[in-house]
Design a protein around this motif. Structure first.
Motif, mmCIF file in Angstrom:
data_model
loop_
_atom_site.group_PDB
_atom_site.id
_atom_site.type_symbol
_atom_site.label_atom_id
_atom_site.label_comp_id
_atom_site.label_asym_id
_atom_site.label_seq_id
_atom_site.Cartn_x
_atom_site.Cartn_y
_atom_site.Cartn_z
ATOM 1 N N ALA A 12 0.809 -1.222 0.000
ATOM 2 C CA ALA A 12 0.000 0.000 0.000
ATOM 3 C C ALA A 12 0.840 1.270 0.000
ATOM 4 C CB ALA A 12 -0.946 0.001 1.196
ATOM 5 N N GLN A 13 2.160 1.129 0.056
ATOM 6 C CA GLN A 13 3.022 2.309 -0.021
ATOM 7 C C GLN A 13 3.422 2.633 -1.457
ATOM 8 O OE1 GLN A 13 3.045 3.689 2.975
ATOM 9 N NE2 GLN A 13 2.074 1.781 3.659
ATOM 10 N N LEU A 14 2.978 1.796 -2.411
ATOM 11 C CA LEU A 14 3.356 2.013 -3.814
ATOM 12 C C LEU A 14 2.891 3.370 -4.322
ATOM 13 C CD1 LEU A 14 4.582 0.856 -6.421
ATOM 14 C CD2 LEU A 14 2.323 -0.110 -6.957
ATOM 15 N N GLY A 15 1.722 3.815 -3.837
ATOM 16 C CA GLY A 15 1.206 5.115 -4.274
ATOM 17 C C GLY A 15 2.151 6.254 -3.935
ATOM 18 N N ILE A 16 2.922 6.102 -2.843
ATOM 19 C CA ILE A 16 3.871 7.149 -2.446
ATOM 20 C C ILE A 16 4.927 7.333 -3.520
ATOM 21 C CG2 ILE A 16 5.674 7.747 -0.775
ATOM 22 C CD1 ILE A 16 4.021 6.330 1.369
ATOM 23 N N PHE A 17 5.548 6.240 -3.924
ATOM 24 C CA PHE A 17 6.679 6.336 -4.850
ATOM 25 C C PHE A 17 6.219 6.618 -6.277
ATOM 26 C CE2 PHE A 17 8.028 3.757 -1.246
ATOM 27 C CZ PHE A 17 9.153 4.467 -0.850
ATOM 28 N N THR A 18 5.031 6.158 -6.639
ATOM 29 C CA THR A 18 4.480 6.492 -7.957
ATOM 30 C C THR A 18 4.187 7.988 -8.056
ATOM 31 O OG1 THR A 18 3.452 4.297 -8.069
ATOM 32 C CG2 THR A 18 2.658 5.964 -9.604
ATOM 33 N N THR A 19 3.593 8.530 -6.997
ATOM 34 C CA THR A 19 3.248 9.951 -6.992
ATOM 35 C C THR A 19 4.491 10.829 -6.943
ATOM 36 O OG1 THR A 19 1.180 9.416 -5.886
ATOM 37 C CG2 THR A 19 1.867 11.712 -5.807
ATOM 38 N N PHE A 20 5.570 10.326 -6.377
ATOM 39 C CA PHE A 20 6.828 11.087 -6.371
ATOM 40 C C PHE A 20 7.236 11.445 -7.799
ATOM 41 C CE2 PHE A 20 11.445 11.047 -6.898
ATOM 42 C CZ PHE A 20 11.814 12.094 -6.067
ATOM 43 N N PHE A 21 7.199 10.457 -8.685
ATOM 44 C CA PHE A 21 7.601 10.707 -10.070
ATOM 45 C C PHE A 21 6.572 11.575 -10.792
ATOM 46 C CE2 PHE A 21 9.810 6.730 -8.976
ATOM 47 C CZ PHE A 21 11.116 7.138 -9.239
ATOM 48 N N GLY A 22 5.297 11.397 -10.457
ATOM 49 C CA GLY A 22 4.276 12.259 -11.041
ATOM 50 C C GLY A 22 4.462 13.709 -10.643
ATOM 51 N N SER A 23 4.844 13.933 -9.384
ATOM 52 C CA SER A 23 5.085 15.299 -8.901
ATOM 53 C C SER A 23 6.294 15.918 -9.590
ATOM 54 C CB SER A 23 5.304 15.289 -7.383
ATOM 55 O OG SER A 23 4.179 14.757 -6.718
ATOM 56 N N ARG A 24 7.300 15.118 -9.847
ATOM 57 C CA ARG A 24 8.486 15.633 -10.547
ATOM 58 C C ARG A 24 8.124 16.062 -11.963
ATOM 59 N NH1 ARG A 24 12.129 17.639 -9.926
ATOM 60 N NH2 ARG A 24 13.945 16.493 -10.707
ATOM 61 N N LEU A 25 7.250 15.274 -12.608
ATOM 62 C CA LEU A 25 6.849 15.611 -13.971
ATOM 63 C C LEU A 25 6.077 16.928 -14.019
ATOM 64 C CD1 LEU A 25 5.733 12.112 -15.333
ATOM 65 C CD2 LEU A 25 7.789 13.406 -15.962
ATOM 66 N N LEU A 26 5.408 17.265 -12.903
ATOM 67 C CA LEU A 26 4.653 18.516 -12.850
ATOM 68 C C LEU A 26 5.502 19.710 -12.420
ATOM 69 C CD1 LEU A 26 1.206 17.392 -11.372
ATOM 70 C CD2 LEU A 26 1.762 17.979 -13.733
ATOM 71 N N GLY A 27 6.802 19.483 -12.233
ATOM 72 C CA GLY A 27 7.701 20.601 -11.981
ATOM 73 C C GLY A 27 8.112 20.810 -10.539
ATOM 74 N N PHE A 28 7.649 19.985 -9.620
ATOM 75 C CA PHE A 28 8.080 20.120 -8.230
ATOM 76 C C PHE A 28 9.506 19.576 -8.092
ATOM 77 C CE2 PHE A 28 3.453 20.069 -7.795
ATOM 78 C CZ PHE A 28 3.248 21.106 -6.888
#
Length: 376
Positions: free
Chosen positions: A117-133
């Motif tokens: 259930a922690q997979l969402g954390i690491f997936t969202t990390f890369f999504g946030s990077r793609l959005l410029g964070f």
């Protein structure tokens, strides 16, 4: 006399009131409504919403920093415990004193559900990077997926303190809205027959096992991810105070008076940090959306691990307990229990769901430690 009256009027909140303030006051009223009348995690949502309300009444100075000529506002000083990362470990101490690790010890394989259930954390990390964070900001946003408010606050206070208010609000709102967010995901990916599966009664766990567990977890986590020990260590300290049987006064204090006081201070401070100028921005909206996707992905990944274990066990494991692998204790476990009982009135899943649920608490703290070690 007229001049003094004019000065008084110019200093009133009515003169300084903006549409942004009005919007935030309306939002705080909505959250108070959800807390009081819908009972969506009122212990969290009510002080948060009232903190938003107080800080968005202009001219009060409640969040003002101290200057050479004036002391700071009350909420500014209370917020210091958030900024310095003091409140979250104390919350973990109280949670540990309230938590029974018996279901997890009795069925240790459910630790895999908490990990998945922690997979969402690491997936969202890369999504946030793609959005410029930047990496630190992305890590702070991603941890929302663990559905653990204290962990989100702790990590963000160290990595991206300028995002603390937005991330804390997002994390706690999603925890409060577990009964609305998780059921549609669970129902979409499982059948009624799967949700109605009854599981065998858990074995009885000995006192010695319950005493060894917090020590062993602290040792293993401390050696592998030292940065996670601040949270995990306090969680396990609270638990060993409870299970030792010789520190009842300390355990009772940690699980009642102390955690209640810290919850009030933490929630009020978090709410007060969210002002109109931060809320109505593209950055805040992005954090809210990314946080929701992180939480949904964590629910999904835990559920998929539950379905895998269901198949490997020959149908003995109800897959919906996998969705309880997020760290929202005990909200996610209650959600699994409710859906399982609705599908089969004779089904009682709460204790089975508590295993992955408390595993999720440990898992989110470890995930925060991993992010801190890489990005800190």
């Amino acid at each position: 006399m007229i001049d003094k009256i004019l000065v008084f009027l110019q200093g009133s909140g009515f003169v300084q009131l903006s549409w942004g303030h009005v919007g935030m006051i309306i939002i705080s009223a909505l959250l108070m409504y959800l807390a009081i009348f819908k009972e969506y995690e009122p212990l969290l949502l009510l002080p948060i919403s009232f903190g938003i309300f107080l800080s968005n009444i202009p001219g009060t100075g409640l969040m003002n920093e101290p200057t050479a000529n004036a002391v700071g506002g009350l909420l500014h000083y209370l917020y210091t415990g958030v900024r310095l990362g003091v409140y979250p470990p104390l919350i973990f101490l109280g949670i540990g004193a309230m938590t029974d690790f018996g279901p997890l010890i009795a069925q240790p394989k459910t630790m895999l559900l908490g990990a998945a259930a922690q997979l969402g954390i690491f997936t969202t990390f890369f999504g946030s990077r793609l959005l410029g964070f930047n990496p630190a900001e992305a890590g702070s946003i991603a941890i929302i997926g663990g559905a653990d408010g204290p962990t989100s606050i702790y990590l963000t206070s160290l990595l991206a303190p300028h995002l603390l208010g937005a991330i804390a609000i997002a994390a706690y709102i999603y925890i409060a809205l577990v009964p609305l967010i998780q059921p549609p995901i669970i129902k979409f990916f499982t059948t009624k027959e799967e949700r109605g599966i009854e599981m065998e009664q858990l074995r009885e766990v000995s006192r010695v096992e319950k005493l060894i567990f917090p020590i062993l977890v602290s040792l293993v986590v401390g050696l592998i991810v030292p940065q996670a020990l601040t949270l995990v260590g306090m969680l396990m300290l609270g638990n060993i105070l409870k299970e030792s049987g010789v520190t009842k006064r300390l355990s009772d204090t940690a699980s009642t008076a102390m955690i209640n006081i810290i919850t009030i201070l933490l929630m009020l401070s978090v709410g007060a940090s969210l002002k109109a100028e931060y809320f109505f921005t593209l950055q805040f909206i992005s954090i809210i959306v990314l946080g929701l996707s992180a939480f949904a992905l964590s629910t999904f990944s835990g559920l998929m691990m539950g379905k895998l274990m269901h198949r490997l066990s020959g149908g003995k494991i109800n897959p919906i307990i996998g969705a309880a692998g997020v760290s929202a204790v005990p909200e996610a476990a209650r959600c699994a229990q409710k859906l399982g009982n609705k599908a089969n009135p004779g089904n009682y899943l709460l204790m089975h769901a508590m295993g992955p649920n408390v595993a999720g608490v440990i898992g989110s703290a470890v995930a925060a430690g991993v992010l801190l070690s890489i990005l800190g």
